[in-house]
Design an enzyme around this catalytic site. Sequence first.
Site, PDB file in Angstrom:
ATOM      1  CG  ASP A  16      -1.830  -1.219   1.257  1.00  0.00           C
ATOM      2  OD1 ASP A  16      -2.254  -1.680   0.190  1.00  0.00           O
ATOM      3  OD2 ASP A  16      -2.044  -1.739   2.364  1.00  0.00           O
ATOM      4  CE  LYS A  19       3.204  -2.861  -4.353  1.00  0.00           C
ATOM      5  NZ  LYS A  19       3.009  -2.650  -2.930  1.00  0.00           N
ATOM      6  N   GLY A  43      -4.281  -4.113  -4.927  1.00  0.00           N
ATOM      7  CA  GLY A  43      -5.170  -3.093  -5.483  1.00  0.00           C
ATOM      8  C   GLY A  43      -4.325  -1.873  -5.789  1.00  0.00           C
ATOM      9  CG  HIS A  44      -0.968  -2.146  -7.750  1.00  0.00           C
ATOM     10  ND1 HIS A  44      -0.013  -2.837  -8.434  1.00  0.00           N
ATOM     11  CD2 HIS A  44      -0.843  -2.537  -6.454  1.00  0.00           C
ATOM     12  CE1 HIS A  44       0.664  -3.612  -7.590  1.00  0.00           C
ATOM     13  NE2 HIS A  44       0.160  -3.450  -6.396  1.00  0.00           N
ATOM     14  CD  GLN A 224       0.239  -8.885  -2.312  1.00  0.00           C
ATOM     15  OE1 GLN A 224       0.989  -9.599  -2.939  1.00  0.00           O
ATOM     16  NE2 GLN A 224      -0.926  -8.502  -2.792  1.00  0.00           N
TER      17      GLN A 224
HETATM   18  P1  IMP Z   1      -3.929 -12.698   1.493  1.00  0.00           P
HETATM   19  O1  IMP Z   1      -2.845 -12.262   0.587  1.00  0.00           O
HETATM   20  O2  IMP Z   1      -5.304 -12.310   1.022  1.00  0.00           O
HETATM   21  O3  IMP Z   1      -3.836 -14.163   1.836  1.00  0.00           O
HETATM   22  O4  IMP Z   1      -3.751 -11.920   2.891  1.00  0.00           O
HETATM   23  C1  IMP Z   1      -2.663 -12.202   3.764  1.00  0.00           C
HETATM   24  C2  IMP Z   1      -2.228 -10.930   4.480  1.00  0.00           C
HETATM   25  O5  IMP Z   1      -1.641 -10.021   3.556  1.00  0.00           O
HETATM   26  C3  IMP Z   1      -3.375 -10.154   5.148  1.00  0.00           C
HETATM   27  O6  IMP Z   1      -2.882  -9.553   6.337  1.00  0.00           O
HETATM   28  C4  IMP Z   1      -3.701  -9.084   4.132  1.00  0.00           C
HETATM   29  O7  IMP Z   1      -4.291  -7.942   4.739  1.00  0.00           O
HETATM   30  C5  IMP Z   1      -2.329  -8.759   3.587  1.00  0.00           C
HETATM   31  N1  IMP Z   1      -2.373  -8.259   2.202  1.00  0.00           N
HETATM   32  C6  IMP Z   1      -2.604  -8.964   1.078  1.00  0.00           C
HETATM   33  N2  IMP Z   1      -2.552  -8.176  -0.003  1.00  0.00           N
HETATM   34  C7  IMP Z   1      -2.256  -6.933   0.452  1.00  0.00           C
HETATM   35  C8  IMP Z   1      -2.024  -5.682  -0.205  1.00  0.00           C
HETATM   36  O8  IMP Z   1      -2.075  -5.551  -1.433  1.00  0.00           O
HETATM   37  N3  IMP Z   1      -1.725  -4.639   0.604  1.00  0.00           N
HETATM   38  C9  IMP Z   1      -1.611  -4.755   1.956  1.00  0.00           C
HETATM   39  N4  IMP Z   1      -1.818  -5.896   2.616  1.00  0.00           N
HETATM   40  C10 IMP Z   1      -2.133  -6.981   1.861  1.00  0.00           C
END
Ligand code: IMP
Length: 360
Positions: A16, A19, A43-44, A224
């Site tokens: 977040d 990027k 979510g870019h 991420q």
């Molecule tokens: P998952 O990727 O949906 O399995 O989530 C695993 C962890 O990564 C959780 O704590 C999510 O909130 C975090 N997470 C996944 N994608 C993002 C992102 O794009 N930005 C911030 N946190 C993320």
Amino acid sequence: MTHGKVDALLGVVFGDEGKGKVVDYFTPQYDVVARFAGGPNAGHTIIFDGKKFVLRSIPSGIFGEHTLNIIGNGCVIAPDLFMAEARELEAAGYDVKSKLHISKRAHLILPTHRALDRAYEAAKGKNKIGTTGKGIGPTYSDKAARTGLRVGDILCNFAEKYAAAKERHEQILRRLGYEYDITEEEKLWLEGVEYMKQFPLTDSENEINQLLAEGKSVLAEGAQGTMLDLDHGTYPMVSSSSTTTGGVCTGLGVAPSKIADVFGIFKAYSTRVGSGPFPVELFDATGDRIRELGHEYGAVTGRNRRCGWLDLVALKYAVQVNGVTQLIMMKSDVLSEFPTIKVCTAYKVKSQESRVKSQE
Ligand code: IMP
């Protein structure tokens, strides 16, 4: 940018950082923009020609006039969400089909993967990870267990392969006693599978290496952040992919020697979504004010992001793990109204300090 090389652009803390915006800024310099890990958990957000787009699976280079975009083998893709994302771009007048290639080796997120994601989270109770609910963990688990379905599978005997995978998932869901209904979701998902066939489904590792041999430049767009990396993050409160520079090599099929610059993006303060350790977290009005001023709400889930001061211990670790060559700091303007800004330079664990020395 170096001809014949890959530059990586990575979130170096908890994601977040903005990027998408930076990739969009860099895109004109590169011939190719490729995603190498993750899926619609990302979510870019990009504002292009005054319109806001949230890109989940499609690389942020899609707005570049002459840029080829690639979804690499390290990614996971949900056909229904991909279709919605691509159609929104098409409706806004962007020609997505001629500019986006998808690796045949990327893995498919099934509707039952999403049900499993929710079921596992429910079973964990207060220890839940706080996933995005997009089926990321179960899809990568199937990949590691060698039972996953890949994009290339949609081209051959797909109905049979899909039915077998779905049945296997449903057995687990029944054992967990988890109630779910994927009827409507599945219809859209199957429509998405047909829609995906209109895109070039390629052996993207060969394609990228060929382009590099021709002297083309590639920007690998991360998703991420380092602290959410499966190996190097705050395990088990992490995502299930390799979000670091190493993931660029495995997720695109390029050798480490092909990587030139590594751009590490971080914010002037810290945020984290979901559960897990966050030593700099502010539970007071300052944290709330940072959230408000920085609009720190999840682009995919809309959840409040946890906020805190900049964590130099985590940043230093991420620079080391990724071999960052250039740091890019975002959103420093958010802190303009604070008379004093703090940064974390050490963690204290049971009276032991691990410190980032000021000269480093
Ligand atoms: P998952 O990727 O949906 O399995 O989530 C695993 C962890 O990564 C959780 O704590 C999510 O909130 C975090 N997470 C996944 N994608 C993002 C992102 O794009 N930005 C911030 N946190 C993320």
